[in-house]
Scaffold this motif. Structure first.
Motif, mmCIF file in Angstrom:
data_model
loop_
_atom_site.group_PDB
_atom_site.id
_atom_site.type_symbol
_atom_site.label_atom_id
_atom_site.label_comp_id
_atom_site.label_asym_id
_atom_site.label_seq_id
_atom_site.Cartn_x
_atom_site.Cartn_y
_atom_site.Cartn_z
ATOM 1 N N ILE A 99 -3.332 7.033 -1.059
ATOM 2 C CA ILE A 99 -4.089 6.035 -0.546
ATOM 3 C C ILE A 99 -3.793 5.604 0.806
ATOM 4 O O ILE A 99 -2.669 5.352 1.468
ATOM 5 N N PRO A 142 -6.068 2.863 3.265
ATOM 6 C CA PRO A 142 -7.343 2.114 3.691
ATOM 7 C C PRO A 142 -7.376 1.697 5.363
ATOM 8 O O PRO A 142 -8.168 0.766 5.433
ATOM 9 N N SER A 165 -13.535 7.331 3.523
ATOM 10 C CA SER A 165 -12.622 7.576 2.344
ATOM 11 C C SER A 165 -11.364 6.857 2.579
ATOM 12 O O SER A 165 -10.826 6.667 3.696
ATOM 13 N N THR A 166 -10.940 6.264 1.455
ATOM 14 C CA THR A 166 -9.462 5.700 1.854
ATOM 15 C C THR A 166 -8.369 6.457 1.051
ATOM 16 O O THR A 166 -7.346 6.083 0.885
ATOM 17 N N ARG A 167 -8.817 7.965 0.570
ATOM 18 C CA ARG A 167 -7.640 8.623 -0.031
ATOM 19 C C ARG A 167 -7.857 10.086 0.527
ATOM 20 O O ARG A 167 -8.795 10.586 0.832
ATOM 21 N N VAL A 200 -5.482 -6.249 -2.176
ATOM 22 C CA VAL A 200 -5.391 -4.807 -2.122
ATOM 23 C C VAL A 200 -6.805 -4.252 -3.064
ATOM 24 O O VAL A 200 -7.359 -3.363 -2.518
ATOM 25 N N GLY A 239 -13.490 0.069 0.038
ATOM 26 C CA GLY A 239 -13.292 1.532 0.654
ATOM 27 C C GLY A 239 -14.307 2.301 -0.186
ATOM 28 O O GLY A 239 -14.815 3.359 0.186
ATOM 29 N N ALA A 240 -14.305 1.820 -1.634
ATOM 30 C CA ALA A 240 -15.029 2.935 -2.567
ATOM 31 C C ALA A 240 -16.422 2.534 -2.229
ATOM 32 O O ALA A 240 -17.251 3.685 -2.508
ATOM 33 N N VAL A 283 -2.359 -1.244 -8.872
ATOM 34 C CA VAL A 283 -3.203 -2.186 -8.073
ATOM 35 C C VAL A 283 -3.029 -3.567 -8.691
ATOM 36 O O VAL A 283 -3.187 -4.521 -8.042
ATOM 37 N N ILE A 306 0.791 -1.085 0.081
ATOM 38 C CA ILE A 306 0.020 -0.015 -0.084
ATOM 39 C C ILE A 306 0.893 1.363 -0.043
ATOM 40 O O ILE A 306 0.459 2.105 -0.679
ATOM 41 N N LEU A 316 -9.778 -1.949 -1.631
ATOM 42 C CA LEU A 316 -9.939 -0.701 -2.239
ATOM 43 C C LEU A 316 -11.441 -0.529 -2.567
ATOM 44 O O LEU A 316 -12.122 0.330 -2.610
#
Length: 245
Positions: free
Chosen positions: A87, A89, A80-82, A61, A68-69, A54, A44, A65
């Motif tokens: 990034i 998570p 959010s993961t950003r 991974v 997370g989205a 990715v 990550i 993600l």
């Protein structure tokens, strides 16, 4: 993941359960190697620096993600993961990892499983016949005290996750500002069948604040919650009482 994990496993064939336990522990170590943002060599971290894609990373991974989205969409951007284009998570990966570890043990034939990752717990089955798993929720304003006790009576699987400032300080980020979330809350505890989602929902609701967070949590299916404000006010979803005991 920078936390302590504990296992309480009951029943099942000893050899099968022991093998599953060893696999679950190895899984958690591997998750830390892949997902830790504090390790320069983690996948990550390398992904965040643009050194790999990715597709170059382990399949998990992309899975995390994607979760997370989905959490970002359901929470209208409060999860959010950003952050700042980077990034991270960590708000969902611990719950996901603990849930997978617990599921592995249940699939191996254990009649009761409880896996605790830094205070967030995934439970399956029962520890003893007619005795459900119970989880104490720490009172963030009274060290050593309990705000509530959650019971898994009547369900085969239950998760409890808490986000707040009591132990780690102001570490929860407001995705809309990229800075520490400033709310009237000190803790949010979410109860539901899946620790993956309970972990994410607790983080998102904390960032929202008590009024918006409670209303949003009430709208989610199979989710109950306990919110504690800095003014020592306790707010609960309508069905939480049925999960206490």
């Amino acid at each position: 993941m920078g936390t302590v994990f504990s296992f309480d496993v009951r029943g099942g064939q000893p050899e099968a359960v022991q093998t599953a336990l060893e696999e679950a522990i190895a899984h958690l170590h591997r998750v830390d190697e892949v997902f830790s943002p504090y390790r320069e060599d983690s996948q990550i971290s390398r992904l965040a620096r643009g050194e790999v894609s990715v597709e170059d990373c382990d399949p998990e991974v992309a899975e995390v993600l994607a979760l997370g989205a989905e959490a970002e969409q359901i929470s209208d951007g409060w999860f959010s993961t950003r952050f700042g284009g980077r990034i991270d998570p960590t708000g969902i990966v611990k719950g996901w990892a603990v849930e997978r570890a617990a599921r592995r043990l249940a699939a191996a034939g254990a009649s009761g499983v409880s896996v605790n990752g830094g205070g967030d717990v995934q439970m399956y089955g029962m520890p003893e016949p007619h005795r459900p798993w119970r989880v104490g929720v720490s009172d963030p304003l009274r060290p050593g005290g309990l705000a509530a006790v959650v019971s898994a009576a009547g369900v085969e699987e239950l998760a409890v996750a808490t986000s707040g400032t009591a132990e780690r300080g102001a570490h929860i980020v407001d995705p809309r500002t990229g800075r520490s979330a400033v709310t009237d809350l000190v803790a949010v505890t979410v109860v539901g069948p899946s620790l993956t989602w309970a972990d994410a929902w607790a983080t998102a609701a904390f960032a929202m604040g008590s009024r918006a967070g409670l209303a949003w949590l009430e709208s989610l299916p199979d989710v109950e919650a306990l919110l504690i404000t800095a003014g020592d006010e306790v707010r609960c979803t309508g069905g939480l009482a049925a999960r206490l005991g």
